[in-house]
Design a protein around this motif. Structure first.
Motif, PDB file in Angstrom:
ATOM      1  N   ARG A   1     -27.413 -76.589 -18.378  1.00  0.00           N
ATOM      2  CA  ARG A   1     -27.878 -75.843 -17.210  1.00  0.00           C
ATOM      3  C   ARG A   1     -29.389 -75.631 -17.272  1.00  0.00           C
TER       4      ARG A   1
ATOM      5  N   PHE B   1     -20.491 -78.257 -16.262  1.00  0.00           N
ATOM      6  CA  PHE B   1     -21.179 -77.201 -17.020  1.00  0.00           C
ATOM      7  C   PHE B   1     -21.330 -75.929 -16.189  1.00  0.00           C
ATOM      8  N   ASP B   2     -21.314 -76.108 -14.880  1.00  0.00           N
ATOM      9  CA  ASP B   2     -21.427 -74.986 -13.959  1.00  0.00           C
ATOM     10  C   ASP B   2     -20.227 -74.045 -14.050  1.00  0.00           C
ATOM     11  N   GLN B   3     -19.121 -74.565 -14.580  1.00  0.00           N
ATOM     12  CA  GLN B   3     -17.896 -73.772 -14.584  1.00  0.00           C
ATOM     13  C   GLN B   3     -17.807 -72.820 -15.776  1.00  0.00           C
ATOM     14  N   CYS B   4     -18.751 -72.953 -16.711  1.00  0.00           N
ATOM     15  CA  CYS B   4     -18.692 -72.129 -17.923  1.00  0.00           C
ATOM     16  C   CYS B   4     -18.837 -70.649 -17.569  1.00  0.00           C
ATOM     17  N   ILE B   5     -17.887 -69.834 -18.055  1.00  0.00           N
ATOM     18  CA  ILE B   5     -18.001 -68.396 -17.817  1.00  0.00           C
ATOM     19  C   ILE B   5     -18.420 -67.669 -19.098  1.00  0.00           C
ATOM     20  N   LYS B   6     -18.924 -68.440 -20.058  1.00  0.00           N
ATOM     21  CA  LYS B   6     -19.528 -67.884 -21.277  1.00  0.00           C
ATOM     22  C   LYS B   6     -18.527 -67.097 -22.119  1.00  0.00           C
TER      23      LYS B   6
ATOM     24  N   GLU C   1     -24.504 -74.489 -21.691  1.00  0.00           N
ATOM     25  CA  GLU C   1     -25.655 -73.589 -21.533  1.00  0.00           C
ATOM     26  C   GLU C   1     -26.964 -74.371 -21.487  1.00  0.00           C
TER      27      GLU C   1
ATOM     28  N   GLU D   1     -31.472 -78.849 -16.275  1.00  0.00           N
ATOM     29  CA  GLU D   1     -31.303 -79.503 -14.986  1.00  0.00           C
ATOM     30  C   GLU D   1     -32.575 -79.384 -14.155  1.00  0.00           C
TER      31      GLU D   1
ATOM     32  N   GLU E   1     -11.806 -73.157 -18.447  1.00  0.00           N
ATOM     33  CA  GLU E   1     -12.371 -73.572 -17.157  1.00  0.00           C
ATOM     34  C   GLU E   1     -12.536 -75.087 -17.044  1.00  0.00           C
TER      35      GLU E   1
ATOM     36  N   PRO F   1     -20.327 -81.357 -11.808  1.00  0.00           N
ATOM     37  CA  PRO F   1     -21.162 -80.652 -12.790  1.00  0.00           C
ATOM     38  C   PRO F   1     -20.338 -79.601 -13.534  1.00  0.00           C
TER      39      PRO F   1
END
Lengths: 539, 405
Positions: free
Chosen positions: B45, B11-16, B42, B48, B73, B9
């Protein structure tokens, strides 16, 4: 000169129990004032899984608690639609756990009438792909998720609409007595230090882990077993159902999907200090390891933070179980007139988030009996207004995700938020992770209470996403100053508090993206914005 | 239905951090686009195991892939965006126009048969106005012309018998619009003693992915994977002259199909200049180039940058004596495959192209070298310079050297 308020009942403690008591009193026409030292729900009530129990977790050990929970489960699904997500539960047996317990559990559920349904393992794996492929049995249950942030705020708002009064950021400093009866309390504004005297016929102590402290104001001995539990938050909602380990209740066995995240916990360690919400990395690692039989990839999944809260457990004769697991989860309603010879003082403690309404009902029954009020409880039927606002925001120009959020969230504030949005035109989210716009945030800022980012967070989910306020905390502070809601001084102080609070929960996670996130947050606040502790000196 | 599971996943790694937003060509010229961070990780997430959120602004994404490159990331932003495009196309329906654009190959086949008429018609203002009105095709945007003598009619060789063997993936543009590129490539390979086979192939799928036609795109991907694996398993190298097709074969098939076959094929795929650069490193490249006194500018297509292999065309062309080549170092061209043909994207497309055009004029070379036929379309329209594929330059350098000797 001290300000004076007269009422019938003072409720001390603005958590879920106090909120429930206040609403029930108001619904029965009893005048009441709720006193809370901080924000609504800032203690134990929002520091938990947010689990709507079906009762089946306790069914083997404590049949009464199970029945109580299931009964309330059904009532809350009907009466609190805005705070409940009917996810359903999935109880899963993993290799090595006791087969006999499964039999006992199924039988006990059948006996008390909690509907559980066994499903094939393959089907469970299809529904929940993150589950271990080794699981041996799976049962669907009527568990669900409760949003405690929404719950406590909405229930108090409903009480206020029925005439109840609320004093948040007011700490009870004295319980007034005349001979052997309570006559009121003195409360102090925790921001200004100003005192108010409240005269009342009765005082209800619903202060959760702080109940012992409140009781001591009335010179009544009350020993609480405060049991600290830790939880972690995963960055996204990876499961559909609440997932539980099917064994004798222990640590680290529930994954609860709520809003855009999944919560996992918990631990249990007795602590003397109800304010102790400390976090320990080893404790967290141990907990995650315990979760591996259910979710093998648990260590690869991103955590955004950890937090802890104190369960207020009570056992009349005390208990020397350091884990607190064997202390009853049943409620304790103490009539201090019988117990300690002090008239007009009641403590309601113990219990569960799921059974808060029932606890309130029983408490208010007792209050009414003492006050000679004959009105019956109605909270099992009267619905708290829904958060749904689908009929609003149709013509507001904003991105679909932000619109989706506000339409699920605005509730009774929908109309005024919509007006602000139409007026302001710019409806870009301030918090992108959780899609919070300025108009929504503004609608929850209370008048005359000062600007408080944590308060906005609890009411909107601002900064509760993966970036933990890396971007939205300063945006919120800046916009609030620009709009004249607060001063630059107050905003920086709030910003500092808020960043520190986020940092606490992120720091214990300490690895992976969250470690990097924290570094970036530090760089933005310390280096780019030069935010320093000196801001605190303004307090 | 839209909760596609990814191998990881990401998308979970995005630190914005917004690096992708800063590098996004569309976000740079328009506030109407939600940006890659929002529409990618974003939004993923937020949906989900939750209510699906359809955001029509996904249409404004060009799938250029700059977001993937900028992410610290390793979030597969463009993959998330491609799946959102698919979901949006399913929910909102596909315009006939987008269906036509997505099926560049079918259009190419038809247009090629009636090439003289098609080309004439495509150049006529009234016809273009009708196309704009009826189909939403931008009347200001010029269309590439089609050839009757397309590469399929010219080149039918299915096997190679040299030591190194190339299985050539020509792509729609070099097949139907510019067969001279394909011919030049075959010539360049000949000069290096390598025979070129042209396996059966279908459109790489990039225009389909970009228009939300994920299912059709995946079908084409499967077809190409199966067809080319037969060759790679016999020791062929897969070489491609179009950067978008290369990206599809190297990366997109893996992301969208996640199949063993996609992984296996990707290991054998080269951009044409990358292939020559490899030959050079092995000491096998024929460097008998004639001197060419040219000052050229190199424009790197986004899908070349996305491959993360540098600028192999510059590396090879600079081996030609007297050939001076400068990196134009510009961002996206704004044409972005089928994107720039769409009426409603005209403003964004042209604004993106503006800085590219300025960069090209600033370098002020004799001509611009680029691999991508769609970038060429924008370069031809927005700059005063001619645009040439590197294979054409190389073929010329070899031919001149041969004539001289």
């Amino acid at each position: 000169m001290t300000k004076l308020i007269e009422t019938d009942v003072i409720v001390i403690g603005g958590g879920m129990t106090g909120a429930g008591v206040l609403r029930d009193l108001a619904a029965r026409g009893v005048k009441a004032v709720l006193v809370e030292r901080g924000d609504l729900g800032s203690g134990t009530s929002t520091r938990n899984h947010g689990l709507l129990h079906s009762g089946c977790r306790y069914v083997v050990r404590d049949e009464d608690a199970a029945i109580e929970s299931y009964h309330e489960n059904l009532i809350l699904k009907k009466t609190l639609p805005g705070a409940i997500d009917e996810t359903g539960g999935l109880y899963v047996k993993v290799p090595g756990d006791d087969d006999d317990y499964v039999k006992l559990w199924v039988e006990a559920n059948r006996k008390v009438g909690i509907p559980v349904e066994e499903i094939p393992v393959a089907k469970a794996l299809e529904m929940e792909p993150f589950l271990s492929k080794d699981i041996e049995a799976a049962f669907l249950t009527p568990d669900g998720a409760l949003d405690p942030f929404v719950m406590v705020v909405d229930i108090v708002a409903d009480a206020v609409s029925r005439g109840a009064k609320v004093l948040t950021y007011h700490k009870a400093v004295k319980i007034l007595k005349s001979q052997n009866r309570v006559t009121g309390a003195v409360v102090q504004n925790s921001i200004t230090g100003e005192e108010i005297e409240i005269r009342a016929k009765m005082v209800v102590n619903s202060a959760g882990p702080w109940s012992g402290q409140v009781a001591s104001l009335a010179e009544v001995p009350l020993h609480m077993i405060n049991n600290r539990g830790m939880l972690v938050i995963f960055a996204h909602r990876f499961n559909k159902h609440g997932i539980f380990r099917l064994r004798k209740p222990g640590d680290a066995e529930a994954f609860i999907p709520t809003r855009n995240v999944t919560l996992f916990g918990t631990t249990g360690i007795n602590t003397d200090d109800p304010d102790d919400t400390s976090l320990d990395r080893q404790e967290m690692i141990g907990m995650l390891r315990e979760g591996m039989p259910l979710v093998p990839k648990i260590f690869e999944m991103r955590l955004i933070r950890a937090f802890s809260g104190n369960r207020p457990l009570y056992q009349e004769n005390g208990a020397d179980d350091p884990s607190g697991r064997n202390v009853t989860r049943g409620m304790a309603l103490l009539d201090h007139q019988n117990r300690d010879g002090l008239e007009g003082f009641i403590t309601i403690t113990g219990g569960k988030l799921t059974t808060f309404r029932y606890m309130a009902e029983k408490t208010v029954d007792l209050v009414c009996e003492k006050l000679g009020v004959s009105a019956k409880c109605t909270t099992h039927e009267e619905v708290v207004p829904h958060r749904d606002a689908k009929e609003f925001f149709k013509t507001v120009d904003m991105a679909p995700a932000a619109k989706n959020k506000i339409r699920q969230w605005a509730g009774l504030r929908a109309k005024s938020i919509e007006e602000t949005m139409k007026k302001e035109k710019v409806n870009t989210p301030i918090c992108e992770c959780e899609q919070v716009t300025w108009a929504e945030a503004e609608s929850v800022i209370p008048e005359n209470e000062g600007f408080n980012i944590e308060g906005i967070r609890r009411r909107t989910r601002l900064g509760m996403g993966p970036c933990q306020g890396t971007f939205c905390n300063f945006r919120m502070a800046a916009v609030a100053v620009e709009k004249g809601i607060t001063s630059a001084k107050e905003a920086s102080r709030e910003l500092y508090h808020s960043v520190m609070e986020r940092k606490k929960g992120m720091g214990v996670v300490a690895t992976g993206e969250t470690a990097k996130q924290l570094q970036m947050m530090e760089a933005i606040y310390r280096i780019s914005l030069g935010l320093r502790q000196e801001a605190e000196a303004h307090v | 239905m839209h909760n596609t599971l990814y191998p990881k996943p990401s998308f979970d790694q995005c630190i914005k951090c917004n690096a992708c937003v800063i590098d996004c060509p569309v976000s740079n010229v328009s506030l109407d686009f939600g940006g890659p961070k929002h529409l990618g990780p974003e939004l993923k997430r937020l949906i989900e195991n939750n209510e699906y959120i359809d955001d029509s602004r996904i249409d404004l994404c060009t799938l250029c892939g700059n977001c993937d490159l900028s992410c610290p990331e390793n979030v597969q932003v463009s993959t998330l965006l491609a799946f959102s495009k698919e979901a949006h196309a399913e929910i909102a329906g596909t315009k006939f126009r987008d269906f036509v654009l997505a099926n560049a190959e079918t259009v190419g086949k038809l247009a090629s048969v009636f090439a003289p008429i098609t080309n004439l018609a495509l150049k006529m203002k009234p016809v273009r106005k009708i196309m704009e009105g009826v189909m939403g095709l931008d009347s200001e945007r010029l269309f590439p012309s089609y050839r009757f003598k397309n590469f399929n009619r010219i080149y039918k060789k299915k096997t190679a018998n040299t030591k190194r063997k190339v299985a050539y993936y020509a792509g729609c543009y070099a097949t139907y619009n510019a067969p001279e590129i394909a011919e030049a490539f075959v010539k360049v390979m000949e000069y290096n003693g390598i025979e070129v086979a042209k396996p059966d192939q279908k459109c790489c799928g990039i225009p389909m992915f970009a228009n939300g036609q994920m299912k059709q795109g995946k079908k084409n991907a499967e077809y190409n994977i199966n067809s080319f694996l037969e060759y790679t398993r016999q020791g062929y190298d897969v070489v491609v002259t179009c950067t978008s097709c290369t990206l599809a074969l190297k990366k997109e098939y893996i992301m969208y199909l996640q199949s063993e076959g996609a992984h296996e094929l990707a290991r054998h795929v080269y951009d044409a200049d990358e292939y020559l650069r490899m030959l050079h490193a092995e000491g096998e490249l024929n460097t008998n180039f004639a001197e060419m006194n040219v000052k050229a500018g190199y424009y790197a297509p986004c899908h070349m940058k996305s491959q993360g292999i540098g600028n192999p065309a510059m590396d090879i062309l600079s081996l030609i004596p007297g050939y001076e080549i400068t990196d134009v170092a510009a961002g996206c061209c704004g044409q972005c495959g089928t994107y720039g043909f769409k009426k409603e994207k005209q403003d964004i497309s042209l604004s993106i192209g503006k800085s590219m055009a300025e960069a090209v004029e600033e370098v002020n070379a004799d001509y611009t070298v680029t691999e991508c036929g769609m970038c060429k379309n924008a370069l031809d329209q927005l700059t005063s310079k001619k645009t040439i594929h590197p294979m054409i330059v190389l073929a010329e350098a070899y031919e001149k050297a041969e004539k001289r000797s």
